[in-house]
Design a protein around this motif. Structure first.
Motif: not given
Length: 491
Positions: A62-71
């Motif tokens: 889920s936090y990897a998805y959040e990082r992807w969303a920010e990028f």
């Protein structure tokens, strides 16, 4: 492949003595099971929850998805991350209801604040309830209550005074939170008004989660490939046995001695191994208990070093007795499968054998997991150590223990000694079943019995087909390394 490694002029092994050895073996298995059950019931907070393990994977994704969303500025990734986080908090709520130990409660507190801060006071109270457990020392209870006050300061009070920041930093870094320490430190710095440090911890958490997610995805793809290859190898092996070459009833190693002598002598060695193993574990428990009494708070690296050291010491003592017994009987190390002939080929067979066994092991694991809600089972004592290993030295020691020492000693004594002795007496089919049953029985019982039984049977077949322990040692090392890798990635 034939080797005349069993040659002996000794008279037939006394039947009553052999029966007494079997009874002793049964009693030792019961004793080991009892000690495992007792340790599980009197756990001091080191329990391992498979549900928490799965949830930690979901949290990192889920936090990897959040990082992807920010990028990528991707709103769909934001929604996916939010969905996974809410699912994770529900799962962790179930974890702390079933296993309310400090390790999981504090992770639940951190996630609760990050996802849904309502009701966080109740989450902190769970930590205070855990502190009231009678098996904890007075010092441990006091430390848990101090920790609960720290979480209230971070999550419930208006702010954290700057002088308290280094104190709280030290406490958080010593809680063995693993990846969750980034989130806890981020929240601490935010409350103290240290925005730059908070951003650094946030980015560290997101980047670490992203790297772990990529590696987990790679592991997942490798697992799928291994399963496919394993199914092909398994089907080919079964087809070969059905069509032209069924599993032999005689050994690929020529036996010239009386089978009763081989079975009796090797069973004596195996029982000695179990006794020495128990004694070394008790010695390790005494050392850890003494250290815990003196220092109040046990260092995880020290605990791992003691566990690894006592295990290897016990294995070496048993190995010395095996050497003595082989020399006394006039047998060679080849009689128990320790030979390096065709080393490379045996390594390849070990890899292929593990791939072939994996689909069966996973199927057995799913069956066992479905029973886990209804039957409480002791855990492998190495699992909590894997979760506590937060230094490079600790991880290296654990890796050497699970991927080198355990495969060597367990294959030598379970397959080389026990399986070979039983095969000489009762034939290969009975030897596979009985040795795998004993192997599974001394591991956490009963939930994990079925997958470990399948592994034990696969290792015995590898040993038998190749006439060497190299193949089964390689397969065993691959299994343990895979589990170790997953635990390290998720923690």
């Amino acid at each position: 492949m034939n080797d005349s490694v069993f040659s002996n002029n000794s008279p037939r092994y006394p039947e009553k003595r052999f029966i007494s050895l079997l009874v002793t073996l049964g009693l030792l298995i019961v004793l080991i099971g009892y000690l495992q059950r007792r340790d599980a019931l009197s756990s001091r907070g080191d329990s391992f929850s498979p549900l928490a393990f799965q949830t930690d994977m979901i949290v990192k994704i889920s936090y990897a998805y959040e990082r992807w969303a920010e990028f990528k500025k991707d709103e769909s990734a934001v929604d996916a991350a939010d969905f996974l986080k809410r699912r994770a908090i529900k799962a962790y709520q179930e974890v702390v209801q079933e296993t309310p130990i400090p390790r999981y409660v504090r992770r639940y507190i951190i996630l609760k604040h990050d996802i849904n801060p309502l009701g966080i006071e109740k989450a902190i109270q769970l930590l205070e309830e855990a502190a009231a457990r009678p098996e904890y020392s007075k010092y441990r209870q006091k430390q848990l209550l101090i920790e609960a006050d720290m979480w209230r300061s971070i999550y419930l009070k208006p702010g954290v005074p700057r002088p308290d920041v280094p104190i709280f930093e030290h406490r958080i870094n010593n809680l063995h939170l693993g990846w969750y320490a980034h989130l806890a430190l981020r929240d601490l710095y935010r409350k103290a008004g240290l925005d730059e440090q908070a951003k650094q911890q946030q980015m560290a958490a997101l980047n670490s989660a992203g790297v772990s997610a990529v590696i987990l995805f790679g592991v997942f793809l490798c697992a799928l490939a291994i399963l496919f290859v394993g199914l092909v190898v398994l089907i080919a092996y079964i087809d070969e046995k059905i069509r032209s070459r069924p599993l032999r009833t005689s050994s690929p190693i020529e036996i010239q001695a009386d089978p009763s002598v081989i079975a009796g002598y090797l069973l004596e060695v195996f029982i000695t191994y179990l006794i020495v193993l128990l004694a070394s574990q008790l010695m390790g428990g005494v050392l850890l208990g003494t250290a815990n009494f003196v220092s109040e708070e046990l260092n995880p690296t020290f605990a791992i070093a003691v566990t690894a050291g006592t295990y290897v010491f016990g294995g070496l003592v048993a190995l010395a007795y095996l050497s003595f017994r082989l020399n006394l009987a006039g047998w060679s190390w080849k009689s128990v499968g320790l030979k390096v002939d065709n080393f490379g080929r045996n390594v390849l067979f070990g890899i292929g054998g593990y791939c072939a066994a994996l689909p069966l092991v996973l199927a057995a694991g799913f069956i066992s997991q479905s029973m886990e809600r209804y039957i409480r089972s002791p855990e492998n004592p190495v699992l909590p150590l894997c979760l506590q290993a937060d230094t490079t030295i600790a991880k290296m020691l654990l890796f050497l223990l699970v991927a080198v020492a355990a495969p060597f000693f367990e294959e030598l004594f379970f397959r080389g000694v026990l399986f070979t002795g039983l095969r000489a007496r009762w034939g290969v089919n009975v030897a596979i079943v009985v040795s795998a049953t004993v192997f599974a029985s001394i591991h956490p019982f009963p939930i994990h019995f079925l997958p470990i039984f399948v592994l034990g049977a696969a290792f015995s077949i590898l040993m038998y087909e190749r006439g060497s322990l190299i193949s089964s040692m390689v397969a065993h090392a691959l299994q343990n390394s895979a589990v170790f890798l997953l635990l390290v990635l998720v923690n």
